[in-house]
Design a protein around this motif. Structure first.
Motif, mmCIF file in Angstrom:
data_model
loop_
_atom_site.group_PDB
_atom_site.id
_atom_site.type_symbol
_atom_site.label_atom_id
_atom_site.label_comp_id
_atom_site.label_asym_id
_atom_site.label_seq_id
_atom_site.Cartn_x
_atom_site.Cartn_y
_atom_site.Cartn_z
ATOM 1 N N MET A 156 32.642 30.384 37.339
ATOM 2 C CA MET A 156 34.026 29.908 37.192
ATOM 3 C C MET A 156 34.853 30.759 36.233
ATOM 4 O O MET A 156 36.073 30.783 36.312
ATOM 5 C CB MET A 156 34.029 28.446 36.728
ATOM 6 N N VAL A 157 34.181 31.413 35.291
ATOM 7 C CA VAL A 157 34.948 32.191 34.306
ATOM 8 C C VAL A 157 34.856 33.701 34.527
ATOM 9 O O VAL A 157 35.295 34.479 33.690
ATOM 10 C CB VAL A 157 34.507 31.869 32.846
ATOM 11 N N VAL A 158 34.283 34.098 35.671
ATOM 12 C CA VAL A 158 34.121 35.531 35.912
ATOM 13 C C VAL A 158 35.499 36.222 35.916
ATOM 14 O O VAL A 158 36.509 35.630 36.294
ATOM 15 C CB VAL A 158 33.338 35.781 37.233
ATOM 16 N N ASP A 159 35.518 37.463 35.467
ATOM 17 C CA ASP A 159 36.776 38.216 35.353
ATOM 18 C C ASP A 159 37.591 38.171 36.649
ATOM 19 O O ASP A 159 37.036 38.287 37.745
ATOM 20 C CB ASP A 159 36.482 39.689 35.027
ATOM 21 N N LYS A 160 38.854 38.045 36.521
ATOM 22 C CA LYS A 160 39.843 38.100 37.609
ATOM 23 C C LYS A 160 39.738 36.963 38.618
ATOM 24 O O LYS A 160 40.716 36.269 38.871
ATOM 25 C CB LYS A 160 39.755 39.439 38.379
ATOM 26 N N ILE A 161 38.579 36.756 39.252
ATOM 27 C CA ILE A 161 38.545 35.849 40.404
ATOM 28 C C ILE A 161 37.955 34.469 40.097
ATOM 29 O O ILE A 161 37.983 33.592 40.956
ATOM 30 C CB ILE A 161 37.779 36.475 41.593
ATOM 31 N N GLY A 162 37.408 34.257 38.901
ATOM 32 C CA GLY A 162 36.888 32.933 38.553
ATOM 33 C C GLY A 162 38.028 31.929 38.496
ATOM 34 O O GLY A 162 39.150 32.279 38.100
ATOM 35 N N VAL A 163 37.756 30.677 38.865
ATOM 36 C CA VAL A 163 38.840 29.701 38.941
ATOM 37 C C VAL A 163 39.497 29.486 37.569
ATOM 38 O O VAL A 163 40.724 29.345 37.473
ATOM 39 C CB VAL A 163 38.320 28.370 39.566
ATOM 40 N N VAL A 164 38.711 29.512 36.516
ATOM 41 C CA VAL A 164 39.276 29.340 35.171
ATOM 42 C C VAL A 164 40.080 30.588 34.775
ATOM 43 O O VAL A 164 41.151 30.492 34.169
ATOM 44 C CB VAL A 164 38.159 29.061 34.143
ATOM 45 N N SER A 165 39.571 31.747 35.155
ATOM 46 C CA SER A 165 40.283 32.998 34.852
ATOM 47 C C SER A 165 41.643 33.012 35.551
ATOM 48 O O SER A 165 42.649 33.427 34.980
ATOM 49 C CB SER A 165 39.466 34.210 35.306
ATOM 50 N N ARG A 166 41.679 32.551 36.806
ATOM 51 C CA ARG A 166 42.946 32.498 37.556
ATOM 52 C C ARG A 166 43.919 31.511 36.909
ATOM 53 O O ARG A 166 45.110 31.777 36.803
ATOM 54 C CB ARG A 166 42.683 32.050 38.993
ATOM 55 N N LEU A 167 43.348 30.372 36.474
ATOM 56 C CA LEU A 167 44.180 29.328 35.878
ATOM 57 C C LEU A 167 44.818 29.820 34.578
ATOM 58 O O LEU A 167 46.028 29.669 34.368
ATOM 59 C CB LEU A 167 43.305 28.097 35.598
ATOM 60 N N THR A 168 44.012 30.446 33.740
ATOM 61 C CA THR A 168 44.551 30.943 32.469
ATOM 62 C C THR A 168 45.562 32.061 32.711
ATOM 63 O O THR A 168 46.563 32.163 32.015
ATOM 64 C CB THR A 168 43.427 31.441 31.533
ATOM 65 N N ALA A 169 45.285 32.877 33.725
ATOM 66 C CA ALA A 169 46.223 33.955 34.049
ATOM 67 C C ALA A 169 47.558 33.364 34.511
ATOM 68 O O ALA A 169 48.627 33.840 34.134
ATOM 69 C CB ALA A 169 45.632 34.860 35.122
ATOM 70 N N ALA A 170 47.484 32.299 35.326
ATOM 71 C CA ALA A 170 48.704 31.650 35.826
ATOM 72 C C ALA A 170 49.502 31.040 34.668
ATOM 73 O O ALA A 170 50.726 30.969 34.718
ATOM 74 C CB ALA A 170 48.330 30.572 36.835
ATOM 75 N N LEU A 171 48.794 30.610 33.641
ATOM 76 C CA LEU A 171 49.467 30.021 32.479
ATOM 77 C C LEU A 171 49.967 31.084 31.498
ATOM 78 O O LEU A 171 50.520 30.772 30.445
ATOM 79 C CB LEU A 171 48.510 29.065 31.743
ATOM 80 N N GLY A 172 49.694 32.339 31.845
ATOM 81 C CA GLY A 172 50.177 33.446 31.019
ATOM 82 C C GLY A 172 49.303 33.751 29.813
ATOM 83 O O GLY A 172 49.708 34.481 28.909
ATOM 84 N N ILE A 173 48.098 33.163 29.785
ATOM 85 C CA ILE A 173 47.208 33.464 28.650
ATOM 86 C C ILE A 173 45.930 34.157 29.137
ATOM 87 O O ILE A 173 44.907 34.150 28.479
ATOM 88 C CB ILE A 173 46.839 32.173 27.857
ATOM 89 N N GLY A 174 46.002 34.744 30.315
ATOM 90 C CA GLY A 174 44.813 35.371 30.892
ATOM 91 C C GLY A 174 44.709 36.840 30.537
ATOM 92 O O GLY A 174 45.269 37.304 29.553
ATOM 93 N N GLY A 175 43.976 37.529 31.410
ATOM 94 C CA GLY A 175 43.833 38.965 31.220
ATOM 95 C C GLY A 175 42.682 39.346 30.319
ATOM 96 O O GLY A 175 42.485 40.511 30.018
ATOM 97 N N PHE A 176 41.927 38.354 29.865
ATOM 98 C CA PHE A 176 40.755 38.703 29.046
ATOM 99 C C PHE A 176 39.486 38.242 29.755
ATOM 100 O O PHE A 176 39.556 37.491 30.731
ATOM 101 C CB PHE A 176 40.854 38.078 27.650
ATOM 102 N N ARG A 190 33.945 43.562 32.857
ATOM 103 C CA ARG A 190 33.063 43.308 31.710
ATOM 104 C C ARG A 190 31.961 42.338 32.094
ATOM 105 O O ARG A 190 30.923 42.279 31.451
ATOM 106 C CB ARG A 190 33.881 42.674 30.571
ATOM 107 N N GLN A 191 32.240 41.534 33.094
ATOM 108 C CA GLN A 191 31.233 40.566 33.537
ATOM 109 C C GLN A 191 30.978 40.786 35.010
ATOM 110 O O GLN A 191 31.914 40.993 35.782
ATOM 111 C CB GLN A 191 31.753 39.141 33.309
ATOM 112 N N ILE A 192 29.710 40.719 35.419
ATOM 113 C CA ILE A 192 29.419 40.975 36.821
ATOM 114 C C ILE A 192 28.952 39.711 37.507
ATOM 115 O O ILE A 192 28.643 38.718 36.860
ATOM 116 C CB ILE A 192 28.390 42.116 36.969
ATOM 117 N N MET A 193 28.895 39.772 38.805
ATOM 118 C CA MET A 193 28.579 38.577 39.589
ATOM 119 C C MET A 193 27.103 38.567 39.999
ATOM 120 O O MET A 193 26.422 39.579 39.988
ATOM 121 C CB MET A 193 29.445 38.573 40.849
ATOM 122 N N GLY A 194 26.654 37.383 40.403
ATOM 123 C CA GLY A 194 25.329 37.242 40.998
ATOM 124 C C GLY A 194 24.202 37.497 40.026
ATOM 125 O O GLY A 194 24.297 37.216 38.838
ATOM 126 N N ALA A 195 23.127 38.098 40.571
ATOM 127 C CA ALA A 195 21.911 38.282 39.785
ATOM 128 C C ALA A 195 22.043 39.396 38.760
ATOM 129 O O ALA A 195 21.239 39.482 37.837
ATOM 130 C CB ALA A 195 20.741 38.568 40.715
#
Lengths: 314, 451
Positions: A143-163, B264-269
């Motif tokens: 959920m928190v993976v860079d760019k595509i995680g749902v939490v990452s998207r949510l924070t980006a939409a709120l303008g506090i993302g990018g990390f 910085r973070q990767i997916m899967g295994a």
């Protein structure tokens, strides 16, 4: 004339009554505790003693032992990664314990009334605690993976993302803390609910007649009367945080101690030394110090709070 | 009432003592029974345990089938039976399973290790010398570059089952979306970062290097060190980590992160997982080994991809790293001779079956380069066509064996990579500090040579 048998019977009887009620209670109490005490001794005391003994040996993990005295402890003293681990552990505990206390108590206050809605909410808040920690870690990692995680998207939409939540040393530990709180707060909510139910309703009724508002009632009635529960919650969460009980599984799956050792709490470093490098003696020395540190923290906290007991003189 | 009493006799203290005495007497008495003696005999004949991590139901079915067939063929023709035991990957690689088993004297009879683990087990005295089981001609069939890091003092302690060179994989779809084609495949580090920038979108990273700390990350970083002429130790065993080549390699990975083209973070295994990272569209290019072919073939059949050799730095030369696992036998096992014989029979026998077994693993089990010259020939067309053919012709020729290092050396290098790649530390200062730590360790190291 009394017979020899009668005398002997009297003596036996006299012998039985020699134990006072207090002593009998004392013996009964210890007999009840005995099974648990034996369990603790065998499964906790003996391994701890063996670990302490192991800490003065160099062990290669293949049956080779050599006595090295305090060498492992000296190595620890000079090992920057041990101190880094101690610092990360302290940071983790300092962030986790207050957050867990606030969230656990907050949730308990929210759902303390026993209607159907609150019963459902209680189950929902407790639900994360029923899931395996490894699954929790894997789901949050996704959920928190860079760019595509749902939490990452949510924070980006709120303008506090990018990390990067887990890939940046500045955010990784706080992310681990937040996931730990999410997992644990339902359990502590239940403990607080128990504490809240012990507070007599009359106190609140009297306070309301006196015109006390919600904040005043919480501050002058709820919080002081929750003292024993608060002591228990803080004590248990602090011990768990320092020992890395839940943190280990979450960290091992989510970051493996990275990035750049930012989440390498002591227990992760100890595990790495023991099972990754086969340095069982060194790991045992670090584990022994961790136990001592825990005992000191517990003792200090116990002394400062008088074990969570009410001060009846006040 | 009385019937009930009979059905559930009251347990008295005297009764309990009687019963206990009878059971104890029975146990003592059984010692003389032939059944117990038979149990002792059977214990001697119990199958040898072969631990590995290709579990049934794993991502590539043909891999576990290969292990099962290898053991079944041995069991059909030998009195000492062998039994496969599957250990989950997370328990096996850097996990507690092997460490606790050996610490308690219950290590497996046969197991597989990577070069990263070799010194730990060799220095621990549990690796069986397999040289007596391998004839001279077969020994010569293994190229020196492949077998050297499994040898000590001219003796073979591990038999490699594969050679796994690292390369770059790319998504054809991502290239097309960015208006690129195979002619744009980067040849230098600078070009790689430029192409990665073009491939980076709000939902995708241009290129990926491993980010999780571990032996695997070190393994994937070595070629970038070597390409600029860097080494971590000199021929006389001192640290040579503080060099321009080290700084350049550390900085290259740091630049990829800082410019935002690498995650910085990767997916899967992990970084070795092509399905979760490349095929899923999370990244457009991925630094991964030859095993990626079988991963993609098994789990992302329709995914269009290409491979290219690792780009080089200015004034650098092409080199890649070749990892791979090896069969080893436990010198302290129950029947170490049979275990050693099995390892040699499976992978290092002059029999055609052994050669074919290696070729089959590398072509059908797990796409790899074979560690034996004869297996390369036996594989024939399979090693000269398709994606494996590309590896054989273009990528494999620059392969250098994965170094074998003690855990302490691994950790120093790992921390240097992590601190610069993700921690933002200065590459030069990090290389200098790591080099001092390496020197401190190397000066007191006693064990088999670090290679």
């Amino acid at each position: 004339m009394t017979t020899i048998a009668e005398t002997a019977a009297r003596r036996r009887h006299a012998g039985r009554t020699r134990l006072s009620a207090k002593h009998r209670e004392w013996i009964a109490g210890y007999l009840f505790v005995l099974p648990d005490a034996l369990g603790l001794l065998v499964f906790l005391g003996v391994p701890m003693a063996l670990s302490l003994a192991l800490s003065v040996f160099e062990v290669n993990g293949f049956g080779g032992y050599s006595f090295v005295g305090a060498k492992n402890y000296l190595r620890m003293w000079n090992d920057p990664l041990f101190w880094k681990g101690a610092k990360v552990t302290a940071l983790y505990a300092v962030m986790l314990v207050p957050l867990l206390y606030a969230c656990g108590l907050g949730l308990a206050l929210l759902v303390q009334r026993t209607d159907r809605f609150n019963t459902v909410m209680r189950s929902m808040f407790f639900a994360p605690h029923m899931v395996s920690l490894v699954v929790v870690a894997l789901v949050w990692q996704f959920m928190v993976v860079d760019k595509i995680g749902v939490v990452s998207r949510l924070t980006a939409a709120l303008g506090i993302g990018g990390f990067s939540f887990l890939g940046d040393p500045n955010f990784a530990l706080i992310t681990i803390v937040l996931v730990s709180v999410w997992f644990l707060m339902g359990f502590y909510m239940l403990i607080f609910l128990g504490g809240l139910q012990d507070i007599p309703r009359q106190y609140y009724e009297a306070a309301m007649i006196d015109g006390a508002g919600a904040i005043a009632r919480f501050w002058f009635i709820t919080l002081p009367l929750l003292k024993p529960t608060s002591f228990f919650v803080i004590m248990v969460s602090m011990v768990a945080a320092v020992a890395g009980a839940q943190a280990f599984d979450i960290i091992y799956v989510m970051t493996k101690g990275g990035p750049a050792n930012a989440t390498a709490v002591l227990i992760v470093y100890i595990y790495q030394q023991a099972f990754g490098f086969g340095a069982f003696g060194y790991a045992a020395a670090m584990a022994s110090i961790l136990v001592v540190a825990l005992m000191i923290v517990t003792a200090v906290f116990f002394a400062l709070t008088r074990g969570g007991r009410f001060n009846h003189e006040q | 009432m009385s019937d009930k009493k009979k059905a559930f006799p009251t347990l008295t203290r005297r009764g309990l003592l009687k019963g206990g005495a009878a059971v104890a007497g029975g146990i003592v008495g059984l010692g003389g029974f032939p059944y117990i003696n038979r149990l002792a005999v059977r214990a001697q004949e119990t199958p040898l345990k072969f631990w590995q991590f290709y579990a049934p139901g794993g991502p590539v079915a043909s891999q576990v089938e290969w292990f099962e067939k290898t053991v079944a063929d041995w069991n059909d023709s030998h009195p000492q039976k062998i039994e496969l035991e599957f250990i989950p990957n997370s328990e096996y690689i850097s996990g507690p399973k092997l460490a606790t088993a050996f610490a308690s004297g219950e290590g497996p009879d046969i197991f597989i290790i990577s070069p990263g683990d070799f010194l730990r087990y060799y220095n621990g005295g549990v690796l069986k010398d397999l040289t007596p089981f391998i004839d001279e001609a077969t020994r010569a069939d293994f190229p020196e570059s492949v077998i050297a890091n499994r040898m000590v003092d001219g003796k073979v302690f591990g038999i490699p089952m594969e050679v796994e060179p690292m390369a770059m994989y790319y998504s054809v779809k991502a290239f097309e979306e960015a208006g690129l084609n195979e002619n744009d495949v980067p040849k230098t580090w600078e070009e790689l970062l430029e192409v990665a920038k073009k491939l980076t979108t709000p939902e995708r990273f241009g290129v990926m290097f491993e980010t999780q700390p571990g032996y695997y990350q070190n393994f994937t970083w070595y070629p970038f060190l070597w390409q600029g002429g860097g080494e971590f130790q000199t021929a006389d065993g001192k640290s040579s980590f503080d060099s321009p080549a080290t700084v350049q390699a550390l900085k290259f990975w740091q630049d990829a992160i800082n410019s935002g083209v690498a995650p910085r973070q990767i997916m899967g295994a992990g970084g070795h997982d092509t399905i979760a990272n490349l095929a899923s569209g999370y990244v457009a290019m991925q630094n991964v080994g030859i095993w990626g072919i079988s991963q993609l073939q098994s789990n992302a059949k329709d995914f269009q991809y290409g491979v290219f050799r690792l780009p080089t730095p200015p004034n650098g030369k092409y080199v890649t790293v070749g990892g791979g696992w090896a069969f080893v036998a436990n010198a302290k096992g129950r029947n170490s001779d049979a275990a050693g014989e099995f390892c040699a029979w499976a992978l290092a026998s002059k029999e055609q079956g052994s050669i074919d077994r290696v070729a089959t693993w590398c072509t059908k089990g797990k796409s790899d380069m074979p560690p034996r010259n004869s297996a390369l020939k036996a594989g024939g067309e399979a090693f000269s066509s398709g994606m494996i053919g590309t590896f054989a012709k273009e990528i494999h020729p620059g392969t250098r064996a994965e170094p074998r290092v003690p855990p302490e050396v691994y950790k120093i290098i790992s921390d240097a990579i992590q601190q610069t790649q993700l921690g933002g530390a200065d590459p030069q200062a990090t290389a200098t500090a790591a080099s001092q730590q390496l020197d401190a360790f190397l000066s007191s190291y006693q064990g088999a040579p670090i290679l």
